[in-house]
Design an enzyme around this catalytic site. Structure first.
Site, PDB file in Angstrom:
ATOM      1  N   ALA A 158      21.573  37.189  31.827  1.00  0.00           N
ATOM      2  CA  ALA A 158      20.608  38.293  31.878  1.00  0.00           C
ATOM      3  C   ALA A 158      19.981  38.378  33.264  1.00  0.00           C
ATOM      4  O   ALA A 158      18.940  37.758  33.529  1.00  0.00           O
ATOM      5  CB  ALA A 158      19.551  38.101  30.803  1.00  0.00           C
ATOM      6  N   LEU A 159      20.637  39.134  34.121  1.00  0.00           N
ATOM      7  CA  LEU A 159      20.164  39.313  35.502  1.00  0.00           C
ATOM      8  C   LEU A 159      19.632  40.739  35.691  1.00  0.00           C
ATOM      9  O   LEU A 159      18.498  40.943  36.096  1.00  0.00           O
ATOM     10  CB  LEU A 159      21.329  39.031  36.467  1.00  0.00           C
ATOM     11  CG  LEU A 159      21.047  39.142  37.956  1.00  0.00           C
ATOM     12  CD1 LEU A 159      20.121  38.007  38.410  1.00  0.00           C
ATOM     13  CD2 LEU A 159      22.350  39.058  38.772  1.00  0.00           C
ATOM     14  N   SER A 160      20.461  41.741  35.339  1.00  0.00           N
ATOM     15  CA  SER A 160      20.122  43.133  35.636  1.00  0.00           C
ATOM     16  C   SER A 160      18.916  43.620  34.836  1.00  0.00           C
ATOM     17  O   SER A 160      18.658  43.171  33.735  1.00  0.00           O
ATOM     18  CB  SER A 160      21.309  44.048  35.324  1.00  0.00           C
ATOM     19  OG  SER A 160      22.418  43.668  36.096  1.00  0.00           O
ATOM     20  N   GLY A 220      19.711  46.261  39.890  1.00  0.00           N
ATOM     21  CA  GLY A 220      21.129  46.013  39.611  1.00  0.00           C
ATOM     22  C   GLY A 220      21.743  45.348  40.831  1.00  0.00           C
ATOM     23  O   GLY A 220      21.722  44.124  40.968  1.00  0.00           O
ATOM     24  N   SER A 221      22.225  46.169  41.764  1.00  0.00           N
ATOM     25  CA  SER A 221      22.786  45.617  43.009  1.00  0.00           C
ATOM     26  C   SER A 221      21.735  44.827  43.783  1.00  0.00           C
ATOM     27  O   SER A 221      22.034  43.799  44.387  1.00  0.00           O
ATOM     28  CB  SER A 221      23.289  46.758  43.906  1.00  0.00           C
ATOM     29  OG  SER A 221      24.386  47.393  43.321  1.00  0.00           O
ATOM     30  N   TRP A 246      21.707  46.314  30.393  1.00  0.00           N
ATOM     31  CA  TRP A 246      23.163  46.225  30.596  1.00  0.00           C
ATOM     32  C   TRP A 246      23.651  44.794  30.391  1.00  0.00           C
ATOM     33  O   TRP A 246      24.473  44.288  31.145  1.00  0.00           O
ATOM     34  CB  TRP A 246      23.588  46.722  32.004  1.00  0.00           C
ATOM     35  CG  TRP A 246      23.006  48.022  32.380  1.00  0.00           C
ATOM     36  CD1 TRP A 246      22.121  48.269  33.380  1.00  0.00           C
ATOM     37  CD2 TRP A 246      23.268  49.282  31.746  1.00  0.00           C
ATOM     38  NE1 TRP A 246      21.804  49.603  33.407  1.00  0.00           N
ATOM     39  CE2 TRP A 246      22.493  50.248  32.418  1.00  0.00           C
ATOM     40  CE3 TRP A 246      24.067  49.696  30.672  1.00  0.00           C
ATOM     41  CZ2 TRP A 246      22.489  51.592  32.054  1.00  0.00           C
ATOM     42  CZ3 TRP A 246      24.053  51.029  30.322  1.00  0.00           C
ATOM     43  CH2 TRP A 246      23.282  51.957  31.014  1.00  0.00           C
ATOM     44  N   ILE A 247      23.109  44.151  29.395  1.00  0.00           N
ATOM     45  CA  ILE A 247      23.437  42.741  29.146  1.00  0.00           C
ATOM     46  C   ILE A 247      24.556  42.664  28.103  1.00  0.00           C
ATOM     47  O   ILE A 247      24.348  43.019  26.934  1.00  0.00           O
ATOM     48  CB  ILE A 247      22.185  41.968  28.656  1.00  0.00           C
ATOM     49  CG1 ILE A 247      21.018  42.160  29.638  1.00  0.00           C
ATOM     50  CG2 ILE A 247      22.513  40.487  28.445  1.00  0.00           C
ATOM     51  CD1 ILE A 247      21.310  41.791  31.068  1.00  0.00           C
ATOM     52  N   ARG A 273      60.618  59.648  27.516  1.00  0.00           N
ATOM     53  CA  ARG A 273      60.305  61.063  27.737  1.00  0.00           C
ATOM     54  C   ARG A 273      61.354  61.681  28.679  1.00  0.00           C
ATOM     55  O   ARG A 273      61.690  61.079  29.714  1.00  0.00           O
ATOM     56  CB  ARG A 273      58.912  61.165  28.366  1.00  0.00           C
ATOM     57  CG  ARG A 273      58.482  62.540  28.741  1.00  0.00           C
ATOM     58  CD  ARG A 273      58.118  63.369  27.539  1.00  0.00           C
ATOM     59  NE  ARG A 273      57.616  64.681  27.939  1.00  0.00           N
ATOM     60  CZ  ARG A 273      57.248  65.620  27.102  1.00  0.00           C
ATOM     61  NH1 ARG A 273      57.311  65.406  25.782  1.00  0.00           N
ATOM     62  NH2 ARG A 273      56.805  66.782  27.527  1.00  0.00           N
ATOM     63  N   GLU A 332      29.144  43.446  37.846  1.00  0.00           N
ATOM     64  CA  GLU A 332      29.435  42.233  38.631  1.00  0.00           C
ATOM     65  C   GLU A 332      29.677  42.537  40.121  1.00  0.00           C
ATOM     66  O   GLU A 332      30.595  42.008  40.743  1.00  0.00           O
ATOM     67  CB  GLU A 332      30.588  41.440  38.013  1.00  0.00           C
ATOM     68  CG  GLU A 332      30.276  41.072  36.564  1.00  0.00           C
ATOM     69  CD  GLU A 332      30.681  39.697  36.167  1.00  0.00           C
ATOM     70  OE1 GLU A 332      30.826  38.847  37.033  1.00  0.00           O
ATOM     71  OE2 GLU A 332      30.841  39.470  34.958  1.00  0.00           O
TER      72      GLU A 332
HETATM   73  N1  CAA Z   1      26.655  31.350  45.927  1.00  0.00           N
HETATM   74  C1  CAA Z   1      25.556  30.625  46.187  1.00  0.00           C
HETATM   75  N2  CAA Z   1      24.560  31.049  47.006  1.00  0.00           N
HETATM   76  C2  CAA Z   1      24.691  32.256  47.552  1.00  0.00           C
HETATM   77  C3  CAA Z   1      25.812  33.075  47.323  1.00  0.00           C
HETATM   78  C4  CAA Z   1      26.826  32.556  46.479  1.00  0.00           C
HETATM   79  N3  CAA Z   1      27.912  33.273  46.198  1.00  0.00           N
HETATM   80  N4  CAA Z   1      25.673  34.225  47.992  1.00  0.00           N
HETATM   81  C5  CAA Z   1      24.500  34.136  48.635  1.00  0.00           C
HETATM   82  N5  CAA Z   1      23.907  32.932  48.375  1.00  0.00           N
HETATM   83  C6  CAA Z   1      22.646  32.436  48.893  1.00  0.00           C
HETATM   84  C7  CAA Z   1      22.652  32.480  50.409  1.00  0.00           C
HETATM   85  O1  CAA Z   1      23.186  31.288  50.941  1.00  0.00           O
HETATM   86  C8  CAA Z   1      21.200  32.631  50.727  1.00  0.00           C
HETATM   87  O2  CAA Z   1      20.599  31.339  50.641  1.00  0.00           O
HETATM   88  P1  CAA Z   1      19.326  30.914  51.545  1.00  0.00           P
HETATM   89  O3  CAA Z   1      18.164  31.611  50.951  1.00  0.00           O
HETATM   90  O4  CAA Z   1      19.285  29.442  51.437  1.00  0.00           O
HETATM   91  O5  CAA Z   1      19.617  31.401  52.933  1.00  0.00           O
HETATM   92  C9  CAA Z   1      20.644  33.452  49.574  1.00  0.00           C
HETATM   93  O6  CAA Z   1      21.567  33.281  48.507  1.00  0.00           O
HETATM   94  C10 CAA Z   1      20.541  34.922  49.912  1.00  0.00           C
HETATM   95  O7  CAA Z   1      21.855  35.369  50.207  1.00  0.00           O
HETATM   96  P2  CAA Z   1      22.143  36.681  51.082  1.00  0.00           P
HETATM   97  O8  CAA Z   1      21.269  36.651  52.300  1.00  0.00           O
HETATM   98  O9  CAA Z   1      23.603  36.759  51.258  1.00  0.00           O
HETATM   99  O10 CAA Z   1      21.650  37.820  50.149  1.00  0.00           O
HETATM  100  P3  CAA Z   1      21.705  39.328  50.498  1.00  0.00           P
HETATM  101  O11 CAA Z   1      20.394  39.839  50.052  1.00  0.00           O
HETATM  102  O12 CAA Z   1      22.195  39.614  51.857  1.00  0.00           O
HETATM  103  O13 CAA Z   1      22.915  39.908  49.627  1.00  0.00           O
HETATM  104  C11 CAA Z   1      23.976  40.800  47.717  1.00  0.00           C
HETATM  105  C12 CAA Z   1      22.957  39.831  48.361  1.00  0.00           C
HETATM  106  C13 CAA Z   1      25.364  40.457  48.177  1.00  0.00           C
HETATM  107  C14 CAA Z   1      23.697  42.265  47.953  1.00  0.00           C
HETATM  108  C15 CAA Z   1      23.741  40.414  46.291  1.00  0.00           C
HETATM  109  O14 CAA Z   1      22.429  40.780  45.951  1.00  0.00           O
HETATM  110  C16 CAA Z   1      24.713  40.953  45.322  1.00  0.00           C
HETATM  111  O15 CAA Z   1      25.827  40.428  45.193  1.00  0.00           O
HETATM  112  N6  CAA Z   1      24.317  41.983  44.559  1.00  0.00           N
HETATM  113  C17 CAA Z   1      25.094  42.450  43.431  1.00  0.00           C
HETATM  114  C18 CAA Z   1      24.540  41.864  42.165  1.00  0.00           C
HETATM  115  C19 CAA Z   1      25.476  41.953  41.029  1.00  0.00           C
HETATM  116  O16 CAA Z   1      26.655  41.642  41.140  1.00  0.00           O
HETATM  117  N7  CAA Z   1      24.946  42.314  39.890  1.00  0.00           N
HETATM  118  C20 CAA Z   1      25.735  42.330  38.710  1.00  0.00           C
HETATM  119  C21 CAA Z   1      24.890  42.078  37.516  1.00  0.00           C
HETATM  120  S1  CAA Z   1      25.538  40.988  36.337  1.00  0.00           S
HETATM  121  C22 CAA Z   1      26.644  41.859  35.431  1.00  0.00           C
HETATM  122  O17 CAA Z   1      27.075  42.906  35.790  1.00  0.00           O
HETATM  123  C23 CAA Z   1      27.079  41.137  34.188  1.00  0.00           C
HETATM  124  C24 CAA Z   1      27.202  41.867  32.933  1.00  0.00           C
HETATM  125  O18 CAA Z   1      26.709  41.416  31.899  1.00  0.00           O
HETATM  126  C25 CAA Z   1      28.016  43.109  32.865  1.00  0.00           C
END
Ligand code: CAA
Length: 391
Positions: free
Chosen positions: A112-114, A119-120, A144-145, A257, A352
């Site tokens: 449960a993130l969104s 979202g993004s 959207w969980i 076909r 995702e």
């Molecule tokens: N693994 C571990 N740590 C990570 C990581 C990863 N893959 N990616 C980033 N981090 C860490 C970084 O190292 C950084 O750590 P520090 O604070 O120690 O420096 C911290 O997290 C922040 O990282 P960024 O600076 O890279 O973060 P950002 O703000 O630039 O970018 C983003 C983030 C890529 C935009 C990200 O927010 C993202 O991926 N957004 C999309 C979210 C998403 O996918 N949502 C989907 C919802 S879930 C879903 O859909 C499931 C469902 O049930 C359908």
């Protein structure tokens, strides 16, 4: 794979059109998936799982989505986003309490993130966790969980604040279905994945013991992102299976076909579409296998997983579009499965990580603007003799 294919062809394929229309998989499908060991497929045996490697998880997801996306979504959420998160970040005690029952299929986990307005942009999460003695008190809404009304445990991300010390950082908590103040509902009328379960959660003063916090306070963002590295991998593998389903349906139809006095498979423009689908399948498969191999080695794979998810989901939409075109007007009706493939494919370029988020991630890696830092806890590498005992 043999018993999985038997289950899919005998129990799922003949009924999936009706379940897609009726808006849900029957309970016995969840139970059969649990009995097949899928819910702990890549969790070590000593933690209740089947002890297979990460690549096997991908292959299972590919096979499931070749039949319907709803089955793969269960794996993405329960295994990819939740159980592997517990394997990576959970304490031994948390693994005993939550991971073992999940891996053995007794309990279902979700993620449960969104939220309605986050979202993004994960950092916009508003759900709060207020510290109170040995508990946290959680308030907020999640949207959207997947498996919202089915799961027993939720990995909930919330912003921690202490009294007199409002904090900004995210933390991760295991919230249990039975905790007072937690309510859930379904979201109906989706474009696709209609046999899947998608919903919302409402947290109203939910008291969560400190022992249910995953990782450190403030570590929630990194935990969420690392869970997404696993969820996205399952989406990439599943979308590869969806491309294969489109390809197989198109080959079958184009061989039966006829137009202009010959099978449409002998027309060059149809061949071109089939060739493209075949190419997309091969590339998607290689991309997710590469990510799976890196996971097996215990190597960080955020970049490789992201490109696999981005490519496979985009190409699944293209493949489903081509499959409909090959089927002509029949493809536009639900007489053939390709219209379901088209509706199912579309969501995966949104959940995702949208395609836009993945293109940004890839650009940042290419430009040297994104450099992965080591994590406090990495996902353990796969070692056959350890994960599967002495088998
Ligand atoms: N693994 C571990 N740590 C990570 C990581 C990863 N893959 N990616 C980033 N981090 C860490 C970084 O190292 C950084 O750590 P520090 O604070 O120690 O420096 C911290 O997290 C922040 O990282 P960024 O600076 O890279 O973060 P950002 O703000 O630039 O970018 C983003 C983030 C890529 C935009 C990200 O927010 C993202 O991926 N957004 C999309 C979210 C998403 O996918 N949502 C989907 C919802 S879930 C879903 O859909 C499931 C469902 O049930 C359908």
């Amino acid at each position: 794979v043999h018993s999985l294919r038997t289950f899919l062809s005998r129990d799922v394929s003949p009924n999936i059109r009706e379940w897609d229309k009726g808006g849900g998989l029957p309970q016995h499908i969840y139970e059969q998936m649990a009995r097949l060991g899928l819910f702990g497929i890549c969790i070590p045996e000593q933690l209740g799982g089947a002890g297979y490697d990460y690549l096997t998880l991908g292959i299972v997801c590919e096979e499931l989505e070749r039949v319907d996306s709803s089955l793969r979504v269960i794996m993405s959420v329960h295994v990819g986003l939740n159980s592997l998160g517990l394997l990576q970040w959970g304490s031994k005690e948390q693994q005993q309490r939550f991971l073992i029952p999940q891996a053995s299929g007794v309990r279902l986990g979700a993620f449960a993130l969104s939220e309605p307005d986050a979202g993004s942009d994960v950092s916009a999460i508003r759900t709060s966790a207020r510290r109170s003695n040995k508990n946290y008190v959680l308030n907020g809404e999640k949207m959207w969980i997947s498996l919202a009304t089915k799961a027993d445990h939720f990995l909930v991300f919330a912003r921690v604040s202490r009294e007199h010390e409002p904090g900004k950082q995210l933390s991760a908590f295991v919230v249990e279905r039975t905790m007072p103040g937690l309510s859930a509902g379904d979201i109906d009328h989706k474009l696709g994945v209609r046999a899947g379960s998608t919903g919302w959660l409402h947290l109203d003063d939910v008291r969560v013991p400190q022992s249910n916090r995953l990782g450190l306070e403030g570590e929630g963002f990194r935990i969420a992102m690392s869970c997404l590295d696993n969820g996205r991998y399952t989406v990439a593998a599943g979308s590869t299976g969806l491309i294969k389903a489109c390809l197989e349906a198109s080959i079958d139809y184009s061989r039966t076909r006829e137009t202009f006095g010959k099978q449409i498979s002998s027309h060059q423009l149809i061949k071109k579409k089939i060739a493209d689908m075949s190419k997309w399948y091969e590339i998607s498969r290689l991309l997710y296998h590469r990510a799976g191999e890196l996971k097996n080695l215990g190597t960080r794979n955020t970049r490789e997983t992201s490109v696999a998810k981005w490519y496979a989901t985009e190409k699944a939409v293209s493949a489903a579009d081509s499959a409909i075109q090959i089927h002509g007007a029949y493809g536009y009706s639900d007489e053939f499965p390709v219209e379901r493939y088209f509706r199912n494919a579309r969501g995966a370029t949104i959940y995702e990580g949208t395609s836009e988020i993945h293109s940004l991630i890839q650009a940042q890696y290419a430009l040297g603007e994104r450099i992965d830092k080591p994590l406090r806890k990495e996902l353990p590498p796969y070692v056959d003799s350890v994960w599967r005992g002495s088998k």
